[in-house]
Design a protein around this motif. Structure first.
Motif, PDB file in Angstrom:
ATOM      1  N   UNK A  12      31.565  72.031  11.939  1.00  0.00           N
ATOM      2  CA  UNK A  12      31.978  73.319  11.373  1.00  0.00           C
ATOM      3  C   UNK A  12      31.294  73.621  10.051  1.00  0.00           C
ATOM      4  N   UNK A  13      30.635  72.646   9.493  1.00  0.00           N
ATOM      5  CA  UNK A  13      29.902  72.798   8.241  1.00  0.00           C
ATOM      6  C   UNK A  13      29.236  71.476   7.940  1.00  0.00           C
ATOM      7  N   UNK A  14      28.400  71.433   6.935  1.00  0.00           N
ATOM      8  CA  UNK A  14      27.736  70.173   6.596  1.00  0.00           C
ATOM      9  C   UNK A  14      28.750  69.060   6.327  1.00  0.00           C
ATOM     10  N   UNK A  15      28.689  68.010   7.139  1.00  0.00           N
ATOM     11  CA  UNK A  15      29.553  66.847   6.943  1.00  0.00           C
ATOM     12  C   UNK A  15      30.970  66.986   7.442  1.00  0.00           C
ATOM     13  N   UNK A  16      31.272  68.034   8.234  1.00  0.00           N
ATOM     14  CA  UNK A  16      32.636  68.229   8.739  1.00  0.00           C
ATOM     15  C   UNK A  16      32.599  68.375  10.258  1.00  0.00           C
ATOM     16  N   UNK A  17      33.224  67.428  10.943  1.00  0.00           N
ATOM     17  CA  UNK A  17      33.267  67.413  12.407  1.00  0.00           C
ATOM     18  C   UNK A  17      34.704  67.639  12.857  1.00  0.00           C
ATOM     19  N   UNK A  18      34.912  68.659  13.699  1.00  0.00           N
ATOM     20  CA  UNK A  18      36.250  68.982  14.212  1.00  0.00           C
ATOM     21  C   UNK A  18      36.306  68.683  15.699  1.00  0.00           C
ATOM     22  N   UNK A  19      37.326  67.932  16.092  1.00  0.00           N
ATOM     23  CA  UNK A  19      37.574  67.637  17.513  1.00  0.00           C
ATOM     24  C   UNK A  19      38.835  68.374  17.929  1.00  0.00           C
ATOM     25  N   UNK A  37      31.967  64.150  -0.154  1.00  0.00           N
ATOM     26  CA  UNK A  37      31.288  65.264  -0.801  1.00  0.00           C
ATOM     27  C   UNK A  37      31.256  66.561  -0.005  1.00  0.00           C
ATOM     28  N   UNK A  38      31.928  66.623   1.142  1.00  0.00           N
ATOM     29  CA  UNK A  38      31.873  67.842   1.954  1.00  0.00           C
ATOM     30  C   UNK A  38      32.946  68.849   1.541  1.00  0.00           C
ATOM     31  N   UNK A  39      32.698  70.103   1.909  1.00  0.00           N
ATOM     32  CA  UNK A  39      33.597  71.216   1.583  1.00  0.00           C
ATOM     33  C   UNK A  39      33.606  72.172   2.763  1.00  0.00           C
ATOM     34  N   UNK A  40      34.796  72.686   3.106  1.00  0.00           N
ATOM     35  CA  UNK A  40      34.908  73.665   4.195  1.00  0.00           C
ATOM     36  C   UNK A  40      33.940  74.806   3.904  1.00  0.00           C
ATOM     37  N   UNK A  41      33.206  75.304   4.895  1.00  0.00           N
ATOM     38  CA  UNK A  41      32.123  76.250   4.630  1.00  0.00           C
ATOM     39  C   UNK A  41      32.552  77.611   4.066  1.00  0.00           C
ATOM     40  N   UNK A  42      33.789  78.027   4.299  1.00  0.00           N
ATOM     41  CA  UNK A  42      34.260  79.304   3.750  1.00  0.00           C
ATOM     42  C   UNK A  42      35.760  79.204   3.494  1.00  0.00           C
ATOM     43  N   UNK A  43      36.302  80.213   2.808  1.00  0.00           N
ATOM     44  CA  UNK A  43      37.750  80.244   2.578  1.00  0.00           C
ATOM     45  C   UNK A  43      38.432  80.443   3.924  1.00  0.00           C
ATOM     46  N   UNK A  44      39.425  79.611   4.208  1.00  0.00           N
ATOM     47  CA  UNK A  44      40.168  79.640   5.466  1.00  0.00           C
ATOM     48  C   UNK A  44      41.426  80.482   5.251  1.00  0.00           C
TER      49      UNK A  44
END
Length: 98
Positions: A12-19, A37-44
């Protein structure tokens, strides 16, 4: 990891894997892995309630830190953008409007 889990996973973004886990008409659930060091790509933004349980690591929401064992709830209409410094694994659940 079995074949069903492999088909239902998405970066879903750099360094974030959703199953994606099994869903019903009432709720959807995910297992989400955050690399350090990862961050959700946008405001949820949430139309319905969302909650998550931190299985390992630490999730940071604004100024609040949620270590392993934390249970975090967001009301309908809330917004957030999770990040982590050390990495984390969470079990997220979104309740459906009935």
């Amino acid at each position: 990891m079995g074949p069903v889990q492999q088909r239902r996973q998405r970066l879903v973004g750099p360094g974030i894997l959703r199953r994606r886990l099994t869903a019903t008409g009432y709720a959807r659930a995910w297992l989400i892995d955050f690399e350090p060091g990862s961050r959700w790509p946008e405001v949820d933004v949430h139309d319905t309630e969302e909650r998550y349980y931190v299985l390992s690591g630490e999730v940071i929401e604004g100024e609040e830190r949620h270590p392993a064992g934390s249970y975090v709830v967001f009301a309908p209409g809330s917004r957030h953008r999770p990040r982590t410094e050390e990495g984390a694994r969470i079990l997220g659940i979104t309740l459906s409007a009935v």
